[in-house]
Design an enzyme around this catalytic site. Structure first.
Site, PDB file in Angstrom:
ATOM      1  N   LYS A   1      52.965  11.402  81.643  1.00 34.88           N
ATOM      2  CA  LYS A   1      52.812  10.169  80.865  1.00 34.88           C
ATOM      3  C   LYS A   1      52.884   8.933  81.763  1.00 34.88           C
ATOM      4  O   LYS A   1      53.785   8.817  82.581  1.00 34.88           O
ATOM      5  CB  LYS A   1      53.926  10.083  79.819  1.00 34.88           C
ATOM      6  CG  LYS A   1      53.894  11.195  78.784  1.00 34.88           C
ATOM      7  CD  LYS A   1      55.106  11.132  77.878  1.00 34.88           C
ATOM      8  CE  LYS A   1      56.385  11.427  78.609  1.00 34.88           C
ATOM      9  NZ  LYS A   1      57.546  11.596  77.705  1.00 34.88           N
TER      10      LYS A   1
ATOM     11  N   THR B   1      59.765   0.123  72.089  1.00 42.02           N
ATOM     12  CA  THR B   1      59.343   1.332  72.818  1.00 42.02           C
ATOM     13  C   THR B   1      60.502   2.319  73.014  1.00 42.02           C
ATOM     14  O   THR B   1      60.438   3.185  73.863  1.00 42.02           O
ATOM     15  CB  THR B   1      58.760   0.956  74.198  1.00 42.02           C
ATOM     16  OG1 THR B   1      59.720   0.139  74.876  1.00 42.02           O
ATOM     17  CG2 THR B   1      57.448   0.216  74.068  1.00 42.02           C
TER      18      THR B   1
ATOM     19  N   GLY C   1      62.273   5.524  72.277  1.00 43.70           N
ATOM     20  CA  GLY C   1      61.923   6.783  71.615  1.00 43.70           C
ATOM     21  C   GLY C   1      60.444   7.108  71.627  1.00 43.70           C
ATOM     22  O   GLY C   1      59.995   7.999  70.902  1.00 43.70           O
TER      23      GLY C   1
HETATM   24  N1  LIG Z   1      53.679  -0.390  75.933  1.00 40.33           N
HETATM   25  C1  LIG Z   1      52.974   0.678  75.554  1.00 40.33           C
HETATM   26  N2  LIG Z   1      51.769   0.529  74.963  1.00 40.33           N
HETATM   27  C2  LIG Z   1      51.048   1.611  74.589  1.00 40.33           C
HETATM   28  N3  LIG Z   1      51.442   2.888  74.789  1.00 40.33           N
HETATM   29  C3  LIG Z   1      52.622   3.097  75.396  1.00 40.33           C
HETATM   30  C4  LIG Z   1      53.456   2.010  75.815  1.00 40.33           C
HETATM   31  N4  LIG Z   1      54.594   2.539  76.380  1.00 40.33           N
HETATM   32  C5  LIG Z   1      54.473   3.868  76.303  1.00 40.33           C
HETATM   33  N5  LIG Z   1      53.276   4.227  75.726  1.00 40.33           N
HETATM   34  C6  LIG Z   1      52.816   5.583  75.467  1.00 40.33           C
HETATM   35  O1  LIG Z   1      53.871   6.235  74.779  1.00 40.33           O
HETATM   36  C7  LIG Z   1      53.990   7.586  75.199  1.00 40.33           C
HETATM   37  C8  LIG Z   1      55.379   7.810  75.815  1.00 40.33           C
HETATM   38  O2  LIG Z   1      55.312   7.417  77.158  1.00 40.33           O
HETATM   39  P1  LIG Z   1      56.509   6.973  78.088  1.00 40.33           P
HETATM   40  O3  LIG Z   1      55.962   7.064  79.476  1.00 40.33           O
HETATM   41  O4  LIG Z   1      57.032   5.653  77.633  1.00 40.33           O
HETATM   42  O5  LIG Z   1      57.544   8.120  77.777  1.00 40.33           O
HETATM   43  P2  LIG Z   1      59.093   8.181  78.002  1.00 40.33           P
HETATM   44  O6  LIG Z   1      59.487   7.376  79.185  1.00 40.33           O
HETATM   45  O7  LIG Z   1      59.433   9.619  78.021  1.00 40.33           O
HETATM   46  O8  LIG Z   1      59.679   7.498  76.694  1.00 40.33           O
HETATM   47  P3  LIG Z   1      61.230   7.291  76.258  1.00 40.33           P
HETATM   48  O9  LIG Z   1      62.117   7.831  77.344  1.00 40.33           O
HETATM   49  O10 LIG Z   1      61.386   5.831  76.022  1.00 40.33           O
HETATM   50  O11 LIG Z   1      61.372   8.041  74.970  1.00 40.33           O
HETATM   51  C9  LIG Z   1      52.853   7.812  76.182  1.00 40.33           C
HETATM   52  O12 LIG Z   1      51.717   8.295  75.492  1.00 40.33           O
HETATM   53  C10 LIG Z   1      52.594   6.417  76.729  1.00 40.33           C
HETATM   54  O13 LIG Z   1      51.300   6.282  77.271  1.00 40.33           O
HETATM   55  C1  LIG Z   2      69.338  11.445  72.000  1.00 43.11           C
HETATM   56  C2  LIG Z   2      68.279  10.882  72.882  1.00 43.11           C
HETATM   57  N1  LIG Z   2      67.264  11.684  73.274  1.00 43.11           N
HETATM   58  C3  LIG Z   2      66.276  11.187  74.063  1.00 43.11           C
HETATM   59  C4  LIG Z   2      66.304   9.872  74.490  1.00 43.11           C
HETATM   60  C5  LIG Z   2      65.213   9.348  75.412  1.00 43.11           C
HETATM   61  O1  LIG Z   2      64.518   8.329  74.848  1.00 43.11           O
HETATM   62  C6  LIG Z   2      67.388   9.062  74.044  1.00 43.11           C
HETATM   63  N2  LIG Z   2      67.490   7.750  74.408  1.00 43.11           N
HETATM   64  N3  LIG Z   2      68.353   9.597  73.245  1.00 43.11           N
END
Ligand SMILES: Nc1ncnc2c1ncn2[C@@H]1O[C@H](COP(=O)(O)OP(=O)(O)OP(=O)(O)O)[C@@H](O)[C@H]1O
Ligand SMILES: Cc1ncc(CO)c(N)n1
Length: 264
Positions: free
Chosen positions: A173, A204, A206
């Protein structure tokens, strides 16, 4: 009825973890079950504490769900420690859980650790080989690949490497890169890009949990992996764009129920 299981941590703030997953399942009209690995005291500002459940009790929850209800697909999120990873891997094998999506959650956006450092190897060696899909963000891809992943080219290289560990579909991602939000999928043959315009808001928290839950929901509905990812990407984009402010920090995305009106 379509059924999906989430194996993850509880977020008291309702934005990530089990709560995000169950909201996603409901919005996509999939019956959701949940196995809680850890209870976090958390809000939009950060994680104030974590209380990990005994691995044995995580196993008992898995037995309860899988011996009775079953799941067409499952996802894992926060797994906290190696003991929990081991019991999850054992039960996935015992019940032959299919369509397993692994979101290799390690650190919260706030910087708090959600997986013990010494458990990273167990995640890589014991759980990843059981996955159909793994969905690392840039930081998680860097840890799993053992070097910094900071560009789209490096995302492609990391996806190829993780595929070599035995995961059929690797989705790296790019939510944390500048520019469009592009995620890269490698299936052992071709590289596919899933791109959406970057949304400039603070809702953003979750997003990763929601994306992997949506992929699991669409797999439970019988979609192929690339089709499930395409639909899940559209879901997360809409969920971020329609979110309203909750709390003082990074707020949750908005789960649209019913997003799909597929009759059943
Ligand atoms: N600002 C944004 N605008 C559009 N899409 C986004 C944005 N931020 C994240 N995404 C999309 O959301 C999804 C989750 O990506 P991200 O890389 O943020 O995951 P993550 O870091 O595991 O998330 P988190 O840890 O916050 O739950 C991906 O499909 C990413 O492309
Ligand atoms: C419980 C839990 N799982 C996953 C994440 C990652 O976003 C978070 N902040 N909290």
């Amino acid at each position: 009825m379509h059924k999906a299981l989430t194996i993850a941590g509880s977020d008291s703030g309702g934005g990530a973890g089990i709560q995000a997953d169950l909201k996603t399942f409901a919005a996509l009209k999939v019956y959701g079950t949940s196995v809680i690995t850890s209870v976090t005291a958390q809000n939009t500002l950060g994680v104030q504490g974590t209380f990990d459940l005994p691995p044995e009790f995580v196993g008992r929850q898995l037995d309860a769900v899988l011996s009775d209800i079953g799941a067409g697909a499952a996802k894992t999120g926060m797994l906290a420690n190696a003991g929990i990873i081991e019991v999850v891997a054992a039960k996935v094998k015992e019940y032959g859980v299919k369509n397993l999506v692994i979101d290799p959650v390690m650190v919260a956006k706030s910087g708090d650790l959600l997986l013990a450092r010494e458990a990273r190897q167990a995640l890589k060696e014991k759980l990843l080989p059981l996955a159909l899909v793994v969905t690392p963000n840039l930081d998680e891809a860097s840890v799993l690949a053992g070097r910094e992943i900071t560009s789209e080219d490096e995302m492609v290289a990391a996806a190829r490497e993780l595929h070599d560990l035995g995961v059929p579909y690797v989705l790296v991602k790019g939510g944390h890169l500048a520019g469009a939000a592009t995620d890269i999928l490698f299936d052992g043959r071709e590289v596919r890009r899933f791109t959406a315009p970057r949304l400039d808001n603070r809702h953003t928290h979750g997003t990763g949990c929601t994306l992997s839950a949506a992929i699991a929901a669409f797999l439970a509905r019988g979609l192929t992996v690339p089709a499930a990812i395409a639909e899940a990407k559209e879901y997360i984009h809409t969920a971020i764009s329609q979110a309203r402010a909750v709390g003082q920090g990074y707020g949750p995305v908005h789960h649209l129920a019913p997003y799909y009106s597929w009759g059943d």
